[in-house]
Design a protein around this motif. Structure first.
Motif, PDB file in Angstrom:
ATOM      1  N   LEU A  28      46.321   6.013 -56.789  1.00 36.70           N
ATOM      2  CA  LEU A  28      45.586   4.768 -57.015  1.00 36.70           C
ATOM      3  C   LEU A  28      44.645   4.438 -55.853  1.00 36.70           C
ATOM      4  CD1 LEU A  28      48.441   2.607 -58.598  1.00 36.70           C
ATOM      5  CD2 LEU A  28      46.503   3.716 -59.770  1.00 36.70           C
ATOM      6  N   VAL A  29      45.114   4.651 -54.638  1.00 32.95           N
ATOM      7  CA  VAL A  29      44.255   4.396 -53.464  1.00 32.95           C
ATOM      8  C   VAL A  29      43.083   5.362 -53.457  1.00 32.95           C
ATOM      9  CG1 VAL A  29      44.162   4.476 -50.939  1.00 32.95           C
ATOM     10  CG2 VAL A  29      46.071   3.332 -52.074  1.00 32.95           C
ATOM     11  N   GLN A  30      43.340   6.642 -53.739  1.00 32.94           N
ATOM     12  CA  GLN A  30      42.247   7.619 -53.772  1.00 32.94           C
ATOM     13  C   GLN A  30      41.245   7.260 -54.864  1.00 32.94           C
ATOM     14  OE1 GLN A  30      41.749  10.357 -51.551  1.00 32.94           O
ATOM     15  NE2 GLN A  30      39.759  10.073 -52.500  1.00 32.94           N
ATOM     16  N   PHE A  31      41.726   6.825 -56.016  1.00 34.59           N
ATOM     17  CA  PHE A  31      40.837   6.388 -57.094  1.00 34.59           C
ATOM     18  C   PHE A  31      39.990   5.204 -56.645  1.00 34.59           C
ATOM     19  CE2 PHE A  31      39.991   3.767 -60.872  1.00 34.59           C
ATOM     20  CZ  PHE A  31      39.267   4.691 -61.625  1.00 34.59           C
ATOM     21  N   ALA A  32      40.625   4.248 -55.977  1.00 36.35           N
ATOM     22  CA  ALA A  32      39.889   3.079 -55.477  1.00 36.35           C
ATOM     23  C   ALA A  32      38.842   3.488 -54.441  1.00 36.35           C
ATOM     24  CB  ALA A  32      40.862   2.062 -54.881  1.00 36.35           C
ATOM     25  N   ILE A  33      39.164   4.451 -53.601  1.00 39.58           N
ATOM     26  CA  ILE A  33      38.199   4.926 -52.600  1.00 39.58           C
ATOM     27  C   ILE A  33      36.982   5.537 -53.280  1.00 39.58           C
ATOM     28  CG2 ILE A  33      37.826   6.707 -50.824  1.00 39.58           C
ATOM     29  CD1 ILE A  33      40.782   6.212 -49.976  1.00 39.58           C
ATOM     30  N   VAL A  35      35.910   5.064 -56.414  1.00 43.21           N
ATOM     31  CA  VAL A  35      35.159   4.016 -57.124  1.00 43.21           C
ATOM     32  C   VAL A  35      34.380   3.167 -56.124  1.00 43.21           C
ATOM     33  CG1 VAL A  35      35.387   1.905 -58.513  1.00 43.21           C
ATOM     34  CG2 VAL A  35      36.669   3.962 -59.142  1.00 43.21           C
ATOM     35  N   GLY A  36      35.036   2.786 -55.055  1.00 35.49           N
ATOM     36  CA  GLY A  36      34.360   1.982 -54.037  1.00 35.49           C
ATOM     37  C   GLY A  36      33.150   2.683 -53.453  1.00 35.49           C
ATOM     38  N   ARG A  37      33.281   3.963 -53.183  1.00 36.76           N
ATOM     39  CA  ARG A  37      32.183   4.701 -52.560  1.00 36.76           C
ATOM     40  C   ARG A  37      31.030   4.947 -53.524  1.00 36.76           C
ATOM     41  NH1 ARG A  37      33.828  10.263 -50.505  1.00 36.76           N
ATOM     42  NH2 ARG A  37      35.118   8.993 -49.139  1.00 36.76           N
ATOM     43  N   ASN A  43      32.670   2.061 -48.112  1.00 31.41           N
ATOM     44  CA  ASN A  43      33.472   3.151 -47.580  1.00 31.41           C
ATOM     45  C   ASN A  43      34.400   2.624 -46.498  1.00 31.41           C
ATOM     46  OD1 ASN A  43      34.367   5.764 -47.213  1.00 31.41           O
ATOM     47  ND2 ASN A  43      32.734   6.309 -45.791  1.00 31.41           N
ATOM     48  N   ALA A  47      41.048   3.496 -45.158  1.00 25.90           N
ATOM     49  CA  ALA A  47      41.562   3.758 -46.509  1.00 25.90           C
ATOM     50  C   ALA A  47      41.674   5.262 -46.757  1.00 25.90           C
ATOM     51  CB  ALA A  47      40.658   3.117 -47.557  1.00 25.90           C
TER      52      ALA A  47
END
Length: 165
Positions: A28-33, A35-37, A43, A47
């Motif tokens: 989930l954190v990797q997915f958020a990273i 999407v965020g980027r 960035n 995270a």
């Protein structure tokens, strides 16, 4: 002795039940990273490093449970086709002469680095990262201890069994 083995198994089993959630959190954190980027142009080095920390924690602290569940990598050149008695002998040899000494050596040789890291509360890997490399390095002796405990548990069980005929 089997009670001791059950207790040692319980340590790794209990820890595995807790840290298994890190796999989901890490995804989930990797997915958020991502999407965020790529969607929002945001960035965060911290995270990104958190994924590294979670992956390291998951791998290092689950190794004992992996040994318990017999899901570790095994070179099956001789083992796969061996008789149960031979498999037992191979397991005993592997634990006593390969696994336990290598974990003891890894603990011994990594300890100065871990100790020094704690002495200075070693900072982030990259600028803006998580300021807890000392915790990351602490996973090395924790890994060794958990694997050694599980190895001792398995040895107790191997020596408690009657050798299959």
């Amino acid at each position: 002795m089997l009670r001791v083995s059950d207790t040692l198994d319980g340590i790794n089993r209990g820890l595995a039940h807790v840290i298994r959630w890190l796999a989901l959190i890490m995804v989930l954190v990797q997915f958020a990273i991502v999407v965020g980027r790529y969607v929002f142009g945001v960035n965060s080095i911290a995270a990104q490093e958190s994924v590294l920390y979670m992956h390291s924690t998951l791998f290092m602290l689950a190794a004992g449970y992996t040994l318990l569940a017999d899901k570790h990598v095994r070179v099956d050149v001789f083992y796969a086709s061996a008789a149960p008695r031979t498999k037992r002998r191979i397991d005993i040899f592997g634990h006593l002469f390969l696994l336990l000494p290598s974990m003891a050596a890894l603990t011994y040789w990594s300890w100065p680095s871990v100790r020094n890291s704690w002495a200075i509360f070693e900072g982030p890997i990259a600028v803006g990262g998580i300021e807890a490399v000392f915790l990351l390095k602490s996973l090395i002796p924790a890994f060794c201890v958990l694997v050694m405990l599980q190895s001792v548990s398995l040895l107790i069980r191997l020596f408690s069994e009657r050798a299959p005929q």
